[in-house]
Design an enzyme around this catalytic site. Structure first.
Site, mmCIF file in Angstrom:
data_model
loop_
_atom_site.group_PDB
_atom_site.id
_atom_site.type_symbol
_atom_site.label_atom_id
_atom_site.label_comp_id
_atom_site.label_asym_id
_atom_site.label_seq_id
_atom_site.Cartn_x
_atom_site.Cartn_y
_atom_site.Cartn_z
ATOM 1 N N SER A 48 -11.184 -52.197 -8.094
ATOM 2 C CA SER A 48 -11.712 -52.446 -9.435
ATOM 3 C C SER A 48 -10.777 -51.949 -10.532
ATOM 4 O O SER A 48 -10.679 -52.567 -11.592
ATOM 5 C CB SER A 48 -13.095 -51.820 -9.597
ATOM 6 O OG SER A 48 -13.063 -50.440 -9.308
ATOM 7 N N GLU A 49 -10.075 -50.818 -10.304
ATOM 8 C CA GLU A 49 -9.101 -50.347 -11.285
ATOM 9 C C GLU A 49 -7.897 -49.721 -10.590
ATOM 10 O O GLU A 49 -8.039 -48.996 -9.591
ATOM 11 C CB GLU A 49 -9.710 -49.283 -12.218
ATOM 12 C CG GLU A 49 -10.847 -49.770 -13.092
ATOM 13 C CD GLU A 49 -10.409 -50.690 -14.219
ATOM 14 O OE1 GLU A 49 -9.187 -50.763 -14.497
ATOM 15 O OE2 GLU A 49 -11.293 -51.313 -14.826
ATOM 16 N N THR A 50 -6.732 -50.006 -11.134
ATOM 17 C CA THR A 50 -5.511 -49.291 -10.790
ATOM 18 C C THR A 50 -5.006 -48.650 -12.071
ATOM 19 O O THR A 50 -4.919 -49.313 -13.110
ATOM 20 C CB THR A 50 -4.441 -50.239 -10.236
ATOM 21 O OG1 THR A 50 -4.909 -50.821 -9.014
ATOM 22 C CG2 THR A 50 -3.130 -49.505 -9.967
#
Length: 285
Positions: A48-50
């Protein structure tokens, strides 16, 4: 010239068990990378997030607080604010001894954000029996901005309701950062039972859709919420700190209080760290 390796770690935020919580990839950069490279890496991780950390060295500063540039990317785009990836980045820096401080400052697209290491007074430090090291027990406390909201065009209620498979909509607001929609439903039960139609949500105005409703009196929570963001490459985010930056001021006005215990449909937790299937999220506004 040889390429420099990038230090990275994948952290399951809001849990103490592997393969639970909400994963975030944290990359520590020695020098700046271009946007195309960062987006390509985020797409490759496909979580979902990097997020990307770059240490800021200011020889003229009198402050001893370590500072980092911090940016967040979903698999398809950069975002202005992300809670669980900031938590993951803080944990990565604290736990691997990359900062000699109990406080970190992050320079982001949403201004300066801070993370503090707070000792867990309810538990004693544990011992790693493999090497005899004492494992410190602590929480990470984030100080995030309030996200203002404005009343949205009521003519869109039928469109929003359709995207939620006919759910009854009480009111709609719009956040002023990512232009996400905050959609109020009649009850927490309605939030839990909502059936998002992601293709329809993609056609709705704004970015993502936050749905929320009052929690049942017997539940021990103040409000329920969920966050759908297929335009960002994430159909439903299990953990969304940025959504709570808008939810907290909304419910503060509605309920006349500043401290909340908030329940998200795909459950997550800060205090008891029990993972994705149960728990709660304490919010102070």
């Amino acid at each position: 010239m040889a390429r420099k390796p990038v230090k990275f770690c994948v952290v399951d935020a809001f849990t103490d068990q592997v393969f639970k919580g909400n994963p975030a990839a944290v990359c520590l950069l020695e020098d700046e990378k271009d946007d195309e490279w960062m987006q390509s890496v985020a797409t490759e991780f496909n979580v979902s997030e990097t997020c990307y950390l770059t240490r800021i060295v200011d020889s003229d500063s009198q402050s001893t607080t370590p500072r980092f540039k911090l940016r967040w990317f979903t698999p398809v785009t950069e975002v202005k604010l992300c809670g669980h990836a900031t938590l993951a980045a803080s944990y990565f820096l604290f736990s691997y001894g990359l900062v000699n401080s109990d406080k970190i400052e992050f320079l982001t697209l949403s201004g300066i954000l801070t993370a503090k290491k707070v000792p867990d007074s309810k538990t004693s430090n544990s011992i790693d029996h493999q090497n005899g090291d004492v494992q410190e027990e602590y929480f990470v406390e984030l100080d995030f901005p309030v996200v203002p909201i404005a009343v949205h065009n009521s003519a869109k209620i039928s469109e929003i309701s359709k995207s939620l498979n006919g759910a009854s909509v009480v009111e709609i607001h719009e956040t002023t950062t990512e232009e996400d929609l905050l959609v109020v439903l009649p009850s927490g039960k309605a939030v839990v039972e909502a059936e998002p139609l992601f293709d329809e949500i993609k056609r709705c105005p704004g970015g993502g859709i936050i749905i929320t409703g009052p929690a049942p009196p017997e539940s021990g929570f103040d409000f329920y919420s969920r966050f759908f963001c297929p335009k960002y490459g994430i159909n439903e985010d299990p953990v969304c700190g940025s959504a709570h930056c808008a939810l907290a001021p909304y419910w503060s006005k509605k309920l006349g209080k500043c401290d909340f215990v908030a329940y998200q449909k795909i459950i997550w937790t800060v205090r008891n760290r029990r993972g994705r299937n149960q728990g709660f999220y304490p919010v102070t506004y």
